[in-house]
Write a protein that holds these residues in place. Structure first.
Motif, short mmCIF file in Angstrom:
data_model
loop_
_atom_site.label_atom_id
_atom_site.label_comp_id
_atom_site.label_asym_id
_atom_site.label_seq_id
_atom_site.Cartn_x
_atom_site.Cartn_y
_atom_site.Cartn_z
N ILE A 122 -5.03 0.28 -2.20
CA ILE A 122 -6.23 -0.06 -1.46
C ILE A 122 -6.10 -1.53 -1.10
O ILE A 122 -5.74 -2.33 -1.95
N GLU A 123 -6.39 -1.87 0.17
CA GLU A 123 -6.27 -3.27 0.51
C GLU A 123 -7.15 -3.59 1.70
O GLU A 123 -7.25 -2.79 2.63
N HIS A 124 -7.78 -4.73 1.64
CA HIS A 124 -8.58 -5.18 2.78
C HIS A 124 -7.76 -6.06 3.70
O HIS A 124 -8.08 -6.20 4.87
N ASP A 125 -6.74 -6.66 3.14
CA ASP A 125 -5.95 -7.61 3.93
C ASP A 125 -5.00 -6.84 4.84
O ASP A 125 -4.03 -6.24 4.40
N MET A 126 -5.30 -6.88 6.15
CA MET A 126 -4.54 -6.07 7.10
C MET A 126 -3.09 -6.51 7.21
O MET A 126 -2.20 -5.71 7.43
N GLN A 127 -2.87 -7.81 7.04
CA GLN A 127 -1.50 -8.32 7.10
C GLN A 127 -0.66 -7.63 6.01
O GLN A 127 0.46 -7.18 6.27
N VAL A 128 -1.24 -7.50 4.81
CA VAL A 128 -0.51 -6.87 3.72
C VAL A 128 -0.34 -5.37 3.97
O VAL A 128 0.76 -4.83 3.87
N VAL A 129 -1.42 -4.71 4.33
CA VAL A 129 -1.36 -3.26 4.53
C VAL A 129 -0.35 -2.90 5.62
O VAL A 129 0.53 -2.06 5.44
N MET A 130 -0.50 -3.57 6.77
CA MET A 130 0.37 -3.25 7.90
C MET A 130 1.81 -3.67 7.57
O MET A 130 2.76 -3.09 8.07
N GLY A 131 1.94 -4.68 6.75
CA GLY A 131 3.26 -5.20 6.44
C GLY A 131 4.08 -4.31 5.53
O GLY A 131 5.30 -4.26 5.66
N ILE A 132 3.47 -3.62 4.61
CA ILE A 132 4.31 -2.88 3.65
C ILE A 132 4.10 -1.37 3.63
O ILE A 132 4.95 -0.65 3.14
N CYS A 133 2.97 -0.88 4.15
CA CYS A 133 2.72 0.56 4.00
C CYS A 133 3.49 1.36 5.05
O CYS A 133 3.62 0.95 6.20
N GLU A 134 3.96 2.53 4.63
CA GLU A 134 4.65 3.42 5.56
C GLU A 134 3.67 4.34 6.25
O GLU A 134 3.85 4.73 7.39
N ARG A 135 2.65 4.69 5.50
CA ARG A 135 1.58 5.51 6.08
C ARG A 135 0.26 4.96 5.58
O ARG A 135 0.19 4.38 4.49
N ILE A 136 -0.77 5.17 6.41
CA ILE A 136 -2.08 4.63 6.06
C ILE A 136 -3.15 5.71 6.25
O ILE A 136 -3.13 6.44 7.25
N TYR A 137 -4.03 5.81 5.26
CA TYR A 137 -5.21 6.65 5.40
C TYR A 137 -6.41 5.75 5.63
O TYR A 137 -6.54 4.72 4.97
N VAL A 138 -7.29 6.14 6.55
CA VAL A 138 -8.50 5.35 6.78
C VAL A 138 -9.70 6.18 6.35
O VAL A 138 -9.87 7.33 6.76
N LEU A 139 -10.50 5.57 5.48
CA LEU A 139 -11.66 6.25 4.93
C LEU A 139 -12.91 5.60 5.49
O LEU A 139 -12.99 4.38 5.59
N ASP A 140 -13.89 6.42 5.91
CA ASP A 140 -15.17 5.87 6.34
C ASP A 140 -16.25 6.85 5.90
O ASP A 140 -16.14 8.05 6.13
N TYR A 141 -17.30 6.34 5.26
CA TYR A 141 -18.35 7.19 4.72
C TYR A 141 -17.78 8.36 3.92
O TYR A 141 -18.24 9.50 4.04
N GLY A 142 -16.76 8.11 3.15
CA GLY A 142 -16.23 9.14 2.26
C GLY A 142 -15.32 10.16 2.92
O GLY A 142 -14.86 11.09 2.27
N LYS A 143 -15.09 10.01 4.24
CA LYS A 143 -14.23 10.98 4.93
C LYS A 143 -12.98 10.29 5.47
O LYS A 143 -13.03 9.13 5.86
N VAL A 144 -11.88 11.05 5.51
CA VAL A 144 -10.67 10.51 6.14
C VAL A 144 -10.86 10.60 7.64
O VAL A 144 -11.06 11.69 8.19
N ILE A 145 -10.87 9.45 8.34
CA ILE A 145 -11.07 9.49 9.80
C ILE A 145 -9.76 9.31 10.55
O ILE A 145 -9.69 9.57 11.74
N ALA A 146 -8.72 8.86 9.85
CA ALA A 146 -7.44 8.73 10.53
C ALA A 146 -6.33 8.63 9.51
O ALA A 146 -6.54 8.19 8.38
N VAL A 147 -5.14 9.09 9.90
CA VAL A 147 -3.98 8.93 9.05
C VAL A 147 -2.77 8.76 9.95
O VAL A 147 -2.69 9.38 11.01
N GLY A 148 -1.85 7.88 9.56
CA GLY A 148 -0.68 7.71 10.40
C GLY A 148 0.10 6.47 10.04
O GLY A 148 -0.21 5.80 9.05
N ARG A 149 1.10 6.16 10.87
CA ARG A 149 1.89 4.96 10.64
C ARG A 149 1.06 3.73 11.04
O ARG A 149 0.13 3.86 11.83
#
Lengths: 310, 254
Positions: free
Chosen positions: B208-235
């Motif tokens: 879990i990370e708020h810092d976008m530089q870190v998340v975008m920098g190291i993650c291969e895939r990202i899940y986006v959660l909003d109001y308890g639901k997954v609203i997007a997933v991808g590179r």
């Protein structure tokens, strides 16, 4: 005898008595402080475990037909039996009365602790349990003065044994808490139970062990006190428990060295106050001390202020 | 086969559905990010995976085995470890002891055997100590081994938390905002450290990370959660341009 020598002897006598009394308070206070450390619960039933310890020793002595004074190995066996029985009792109380309330508000557990205390005291009075009359306890360890009467001092073997056993148990407990894995797990649980759980520590088992250890120490105190005073009764744990609780708070509740310091301090103060002309204050002084320490240093002698987590 | 799988995981607190039918998977060796606005339910997802909460509905599988409803210490023993958003070290234990406590779960002798100092438990102790010191070396904390954990500088405390988590020998590591409160230089070091941990310790990482530089920098895939639901997933590059994600963050640069 010159007056100054007389005063010195009297002082030494009070020191010895205070050491004995303080040792018993410290043994009991350790149980309060350990349980508070891991659960933030004042286990008000703890004093009554002391009483059960005294009775188990009494019954074990009767069952073994122990003479008075008993050979050391028999005394030791009775001692260990009392500790083991109370360790089981402590775990039973935790499992049945406190664990179901782990997620409940702390007040609920506190009131339950008082309930368990009332149950043990009054249940203990039933004719088929311990009975309502005080029972006399055999003189397993002699309670006669071993010093020449001319010295004007009284030291009995049971007092020496109590002081010795108290110190030995404290050293053992300190080693256990500092050196062993279960000790580290206990400390980890008391610092951050959630993190301990998530690091794979079986928290419930650690809590059970904490209750077992505290109750075993209480049983040790119960037996030693009963042998010294020569009697056991169902309410003997009430005042002992309250005073040991005061000792734990004075020392800094949650701190193991604090319970030791608090126990010895309270015993010594009580003995000195009672010995120097205020014997009717014997019971009151503990609570005066409690009020004073809460006013002056609410965290106790060795306690640290823990900021409330938000 | 997925390493960790959430299958319609849901938890309700009274009338509030904090996490709603979340499907999520982490493949072996993967580095996956979990992002979303404040209060989206990210830490709750971690709490579901680690057994702090049992899901109201849905299934959670680790290495093919359902784990929902197991107590946290059992899940830790199965091989999932985590760090916390607000540091949860054992403050007054030494740095070494913090790591040692983490290792206990891998000891062969029981806690009670440790009490009676059996030969097995003494052997265990020696092994635990050696392994814990090796771990401190990896995290450059070996010189501070005798410090109280609470007296370490903030950045070191964050690293110690990761070291303690790795001491349980996990195969899946959950990091809850590892970059929170770190400065830019520390951030770069942290990203390198996470990559290094993944390869050296052979773990999959969900962070879990708020810092976008870190998340975008190291993650291969990202899940986006909003109001308890997954609203997007991808590179990362897909997430960066996803209109739903931009909307969820209300115009925040992603």
């Amino acid at each position: 005898m010159p007056g100054s020598a007389h005063h010195l002897l009297e002082f030494v006598q009070h020191l010895i008595n205070g050491l004995y009394l303080g040792g018993t308070y410290a043994l009991i206070a350790l149980g309060y402080t350990m349980v508070y450390g891991v659960l933030r619960l004042i286990n008000f039933a703890h004093g009554d475990v002391v009483m059960v310890g005294a009775y188990v020793a009494l019954f074990a002595a009767a069952g073994l037909h122990a003479p008075a004074p008993a050979p050391w190995y028999q005394t030791l066996l009775i001692f260990l039996l009392a500790m083991a029985a109370c360790a089981l009792l402590g775990m039973l109380i935790e499992r049945v009365a406190y664990r179901p309330l782990r997620q409940a508000p702390r007040l609920a557990a506190l009131i339950t602790a008082i309930g368990v205390s009332v149950l043990l005291e009054n249940g203990g009075q039933l004719p088929w349990v311990f009975g309502s009359q005080p029972r006399s306890v055999p003189e397993l360890v002699p309670r006669v003065n071993i010093l020449p009467t001319a010295w004007g001092l009284s030291v009995t073997p049971i007092e020496l044994v109590t002081i010795g056993v108290t110190l030995a148990l404290m050293v053992a407990l300190q080693m256990l808490v500092q050196r062993t894995r279960i000790g580290k797990a206990m400390r980890a649980c008391s610092m951050d139970r959630e993190a301990a759980y998530l690091m794979g520590i079986p928290v419930n088992r650690v809590i059970l062990v904490t209750f077992a250890l505290g109750s075993a120490l209480a049983a040790a105190a119960g037996m030693l006190i009963a042998v010294k005073t020569g009697q056991a009764h169902a309410f003997m744990g009430l005042m002992l428990g309250l005073k040991a609780f005061v000792a734990a708070v004075v020392g800094g509740i949650g701190s193991i060295p604090g319970a030791m310091v608090g126990g010895f301090s309270l015993g010594m103060i009580e003995e000195m106050v009672a010995g120097y002309g205020f014997s009717s204050w014997r019971d009151a002084i503990a609570f005066v001390l409690l009020i004073l320490i809460l006013l002056v240093r609410p965290t106790g002698i060795m306690g640290r202020a823990v900021p409330e987590k938000v | 086969m997925a390493h960790l799988e959430l299958d319609k995981a849901t938890i309700r607190f009274g009338g509030l559905t904090a996490v709603s039918e979340v499907d999520l998977e982490v493949r072996p060796g993967e580095l996956v990010g979990l992002i979303g606005p404040n209060g989206a339910g990210k830490t709750t997802v971690f709490n579901l995976i680690t057994g702090v909460y049992a899901p109201s509905a849905g299934e959670i599988r680790f290495e093919g085995r359902p784990i929902q409803g197991l107590p946290p210490h059992r899940i830790a023993a199965l091989g999932i470890a985590r760090t916390f958003q607000n540091i949860h070290l054992f403050q007054s234990l030494s740095v070494l002891d913090n790591v040692r406590v983490g290792r206990h779960v891998r000891a062969r002798s029981s806690l009670l055997q440790g009490l009676f100092l059996t030969r097995g438990s003494l052997g265990d102790e020696a092994e635990i100590e050696a392994a814990s010191r090796r771990l401190l070396n990896v995290f450059a904390l070996e010189d501070e081994w005798n410090w109280r954990a609470g007296s370490l500088p903030y950045g070191d405390q964050r690293r110690l938390e990761i070291a303690r988590a790795l001491a349980t020998e996990p195969r899946l590591l959950l990091l809850d905002e590892p970059a929170a409160g770190t400065n830019p230089q520390e951030k770069d070091a942290l990203m390198q450290l996470i990559r290094r941990v993944r390869t050296e310790f052979g773990v999959s990482v969900l962070l879990i990370e708020h810092d976008m530089q870190v998340v975008m920098g190291i993650c291969e895939r990202i899940y986006v959660l909003d109001y308890g639901k997954v609203i997007a997933v991808g590179r990362p590059e897909e997430i960066r341009n996803d209109p739903r994600v931009i909307e969820a963050y209300l115009g925040e640069a992603v």
